[in-house]
Enzyme design. Structure first.
Site, PDB file in Angstrom:
ATOM      1  N   GLU A 153       0.824  -1.209   0.000  1.00 24.21           N
ATOM      2  CA  GLU A 153       0.000   0.000   0.000  1.00 24.21           C
ATOM      3  C   GLU A 153       0.858   1.260   0.000  1.00 24.21           C
ATOM      4  O   GLU A 153       0.394   2.350   0.338  1.00 24.21           O
ATOM      5  CB  GLU A 153      -0.945  -0.031   1.206  1.00 24.21           C
ATOM      6  CG  GLU A 153      -1.878  -1.228   1.220  1.00 24.21           C
ATOM      7  CD  GLU A 153      -3.140  -1.058   0.347  1.00 24.21           C
ATOM      8  OE1 GLU A 153      -3.717   0.034   0.332  1.00 24.21           O
ATOM      9  OE2 GLU A 153      -3.545  -2.044  -0.314  1.00 24.21           O
ATOM     10  N   HIS A 178      -4.511   1.376   7.433  1.00 22.47           N
ATOM     11  CA  HIS A 178      -3.113   1.691   7.089  1.00 22.47           C
ATOM     12  C   HIS A 178      -2.435   2.211   8.352  1.00 22.47           C
ATOM     13  O   HIS A 178      -3.101   2.808   9.209  1.00 22.47           O
ATOM     14  CB  HIS A 178      -3.032   2.826   6.052  1.00 22.47           C
ATOM     15  CG  HIS A 178      -3.451   2.444   4.673  1.00 22.47           C
ATOM     16  ND1 HIS A 178      -4.241   3.246   3.890  1.00 22.47           N
ATOM     17  CD2 HIS A 178      -3.163   1.352   3.916  1.00 22.47           C
ATOM     18  CE1 HIS A 178      -4.433   2.671   2.711  1.00 22.47           C
ATOM     19  NE2 HIS A 178      -3.799   1.517   2.705  1.00 22.47           N
ATOM     20  N   CYS A 216      -3.096  11.138   3.819  1.00 19.41           N
ATOM     21  CA  CYS A 216      -3.402  10.261   2.677  1.00 19.41           C
ATOM     22  C   CYS A 216      -3.234  11.011   1.372  1.00 19.41           C
ATOM     23  O   CYS A 216      -2.933  10.414   0.340  1.00 19.41           O
ATOM     24  CB  CYS A 216      -4.845   9.794   2.720  1.00 19.41           C
ATOM     25  SG  CYS A 216      -5.278   8.837   4.144  1.00 19.41           S
TER      26      CYS A 216
END
Ligand code: SUG
Length: 448
Positions: free
Chosen positions: A174, A250, A371
């Protein structure tokens, strides 16, 4: 030579919508089917970029992707003209059309993992595009991500690009959302900190019970090898599986680091003390003085952290050595989190100021300030080698806001995704954008 941390923010694409596509991401699931406002989303992101630029930070912009992704739908068997492909997907498999329309590439913390030249064996800045293979709608991002990064960081003397890891769950990657770099100075060797959710091959590591662990240990190790990092320059840590099961999909939802500082929640990791000692020892070898700020669960619960996105903040170093935290408006809306932040900034510690941004459009899909940005540490020579058209300036901000006003809708719901006109609007907008950002042909519709 001077070095910088440059934040490249993802520009929100014209199909931003709430598709409910990310199982394990609480916001994505709870806002599913709401109508979105792509124009507002893009302007909120641009406002953050402009504010950071005006504060004196180096700021860049990363282009969104072509959506609807007609080529992806064709790979799934839908045929005919582009309009027919969309029409048939809408009729027979709406979830696939929704996935092929997601503007999820805006969360560029997931675009790639980046290692600065001071850490790598060949002295170049290394990029590995993330395969994002845990979610179909994100797994289709990496080919375009690679082309866009290639057009931004083209000079092979300074920049090395690696294709995404094999697209299987064992190598779920990721990107920078699970990667943090500690250093004394951006231009000096540092310690790269990889956080994984599970191991694909070693059963000794526990795994979450409910939600998926998107990052594997083996993916992190592969990226470290590809980038030519030394063993002394890497620390691996496992995310606490129980926080993944509470919606921490995450690591950047529960911890953030920069410079010599890690800001994290008490429940973020397994074997925290061992991990902190390793970070301290390894950063010490690079001449750094590792410092950590632990937020106790008695003050902020994991649930509060997930709701407010306290840790999905940007921790920025200012010239006087103090630090600034960029948080989403949702932190101010949470009494306990806001109280914690007040006490943090008034305690005389490193973090002296908190700045709040309204990023609600992105937040409703589980994407906060951190993000939305990909950090790339660059020295002056490397910065000069970056495509200058992607570096934020006041004129570029003006051009991009006008571009958004001209091309973006202010309301989008699931039914609108089937509108063939939307495809034309998006392609017209993106074609113009590639000219503004001088990217060349990076989108499937421009290449095929
Ligand atoms: O991958 N949401 C993204 C949010 C990514 C946040 N990034 C970081 N934490 N670095 C994800 O879950 C939701 C899309 C939708 O439901 O329409 C989504 O993809």
């Amino acid at each position: 030579m001077k070095s910088y941390e440059v934040n490249f923010d993802g520009l929100v694409g014209p199909t931003h919508n709430y598709g409910g596509l990310s199982y394990g991401n609480v916001a994505s699931q709870s806002n599913s089917q709401q109508s979105s406002n792509p124009r507002e989303a893009a302007l909120q992101g641009l406002a953050k970029m402009k504010a950071l630029m005006e504060m004196g930070f180096q700021q860049g912009v990363l282009a969104p992707q072509e959506r609807p992704d007609v080529a992806a739908l064709r790979r799934l068997g839908f045929a005919g003209s582009d309009a027919q492909v969309i029409e048939r997907a809408a009729k027979d498999a709406m979830p696939l059309l929704v996935a092929s329309c997601s503007a999820s590439s805006m969360w560029v913390a997931n675009a790639a993992t980046v290692s600065p030249s001071a850490d790598t064996r060949d002295g170049r800045v290394h990029f590995t595009a993330a395969n994002l293979n845990c979610k179909y709608h994100r797994s289709i991002e990496h080919p375009t991500t690679s082309r866009v990064l290639g057009a931004m960081f083209a000079d092979q003397k300074h920049f090395a690009h690696h294709a995404a890891l094999p697209a299987v769950a064992q190598f779920g990657d990721e990107g920078a959302a699970n990667h943090t770099r500690f250093c004394r100075d951006y231009g000096q060797a540092g310690v790269e900190f990889f956080v994984f959710g599970r191991s694909a091959f070693d059963t000794r590591y526990p795994a979450p019970q409910k939600y998926p662990a998107r990052q594997t240990l083996e993916a992190s190790q592969a990226v470290a090898r590809l980038h030519g990092l030394s063993d002394d320059g890497v620390v691996y840590a496992q995310q606490n599986p129980s926080v993944i099961d509470q919606g921490v999909f995450h690591n950047d939802v529960i911890a953030v680091g920069n410079g010599e500082v890690l800001f994290y929640h008490e429940d973020a990791f397994l074997e925290t003390d061992k991990m902190l000692a390793e970070l301290q020892a390894k950063l010490g070898k690079c001449g750094g003085n590792f410092q950590s700020i632990c937020v106790p669960r008695s003050q902020v619960t994991v649930e509060d952290a997930v709701r407010s996105y306290l840790f999905n903040s940007q921790l920025l170093s200012r010239v006087d050595g103090s630090m600034l935290l960029i948080v989403p408006e949702e932190c101010r809306g949470n009494e306990r989190v806001w109280q914690y932040l007040q006490s943090l900034t008034s305690s005389g510690g490193l973090i002296r100021e908190v700045k709040v941004f309204d990023l609600k459009q992105s937040m409703q899909n589980g994407g906060g300030p951190a993000c939305l940005r990909l950090r790339v540490a660059l020295n002056q020579t490397e910065l000069a080698a970056v495509n200058p058209a992607v570096i934020m300036t006041a004129p570029l901000y003006g051009t991009l806001t006008q571009w958004v006003d001209k091309h973006y809708r202010d309301r989008l719901s699931e039914n609108d995704l089937a509108d063939p006109q939307l495809l034309l609007e998006c392609r017209t907008a993106l074609d113009e954008l590639t000219q503004i950002l001088k990217l060349g042909a990076v989108y499937p519709f421009q290449i095929n």
